[in-house]
Design a protein around this motif. Structure first.
Motif, short mmCIF file in Angstrom:
data_model
loop_
_atom_site.label_atom_id
_atom_site.label_comp_id
_atom_site.label_asym_id
_atom_site.label_seq_id
_atom_site.Cartn_x
_atom_site.Cartn_y
_atom_site.Cartn_z
N ASN A 30 15.34 -8.99 10.12
CA ASN A 30 14.00 -9.54 10.29
C ASN A 30 14.06 -11.07 10.40
N TYR A 31 14.87 -11.69 9.57
CA TYR A 31 15.00 -13.15 9.63
C TYR A 31 15.57 -13.57 10.99
N ARG A 32 16.64 -12.91 11.43
CA ARG A 32 17.24 -13.24 12.73
C ARG A 32 16.26 -13.05 13.87
N ASP A 33 15.38 -12.04 13.75
CA ASP A 33 14.39 -11.78 14.80
C ASP A 33 13.16 -12.68 14.70
N GLY A 34 13.14 -13.58 13.71
CA GLY A 34 12.03 -14.50 13.57
C GLY A 34 10.83 -13.94 12.82
N ASP A 35 10.99 -12.80 12.17
CA ASP A 35 9.91 -12.23 11.37
C ASP A 35 9.95 -12.85 9.98
N TYR A 36 9.51 -14.10 9.89
CA TYR A 36 9.59 -14.85 8.63
C TYR A 36 8.56 -14.39 7.62
N ARG A 37 7.59 -13.64 8.06
CA ARG A 37 6.64 -13.07 7.10
C ARG A 37 7.34 -11.99 6.28
N PRO A 88 11.52 -14.87 4.93
CA PRO A 88 11.46 -16.28 5.33
C PRO A 88 12.77 -17.06 5.17
N TYR A 89 13.82 -16.41 4.66
CA TYR A 89 15.08 -17.11 4.41
C TYR A 89 16.24 -16.30 4.97
#
Length: 152
Positions: free
Chosen positions: A97-104, A107-108
């Protein structure tokens, strides 16, 4: 309040350490295997309580020499890191999720990325607890929680 006083106060709430002692953490190998030291208060806690489930709810992981029941998981510090680096587990999903930009959702970055999350525990509600490895001093790493049931 120093760490021993804190642990004594905690013991009044969660009970005494195991009567038979705990599996010792091979702490002298930590910096060699991990490349860093774990926070001092955590080390003191696991020296006293070991790998423990508090009230059968909060599970604290340790890098002990005890073998894990998980197939393919090494004991010691390698096994401790496996809680974060398991390629098929919850942390792998968070990292994706982080790699895909889903920071919601996450976030880290996750360990071994610089400033990443390193998992140290979870609970039966599928909540997960991490250190946010910001900076060289592990005693200053904040704790981060990922609550399964809420995004906050």
């Amino acid at each position: 309040m120093n760490t021993e006083e804190m642990l004594d106060r905690l013991g009044a709430v969660i009970g005494p350490p195991p009567a038979g002692g705990v599996v010792p953490v091979p702490r002298e190998q930590g910096p060699k295997v991990l490349g860093f030291q774990l926070p001092a208060d955590y080390r003191a806690f696991v020296d006293r309580y070991g790998m423990v489930s508090i009230s059968d709810e909060l599970h604290i992981f340790t890098p002990s020499a005890a073998p894990s029941p998980k197939l393919g998981q090494s004991p010691g510090f390698e096994g401790f890191l496996y809680n974060t680096t398991d390629p098929y587990g919850y942390c792998a999903w968070l990292a994706e999720n982080y790699r895909d930009g889903d920071y919601r959702e996450c976030p880290y970055p996750l360990f071994p990325a610089e400033g990443g999350l390193l998992k140290w525990g979870n609970n039966y509600n599928s909540d997960h607890f991490f250190w946010l490895m910001r900076g060289p001093d592990p005693d200053r790493w904040p704790v981060a929680a990922k609550f399964h049931s809420m995004w906050e």
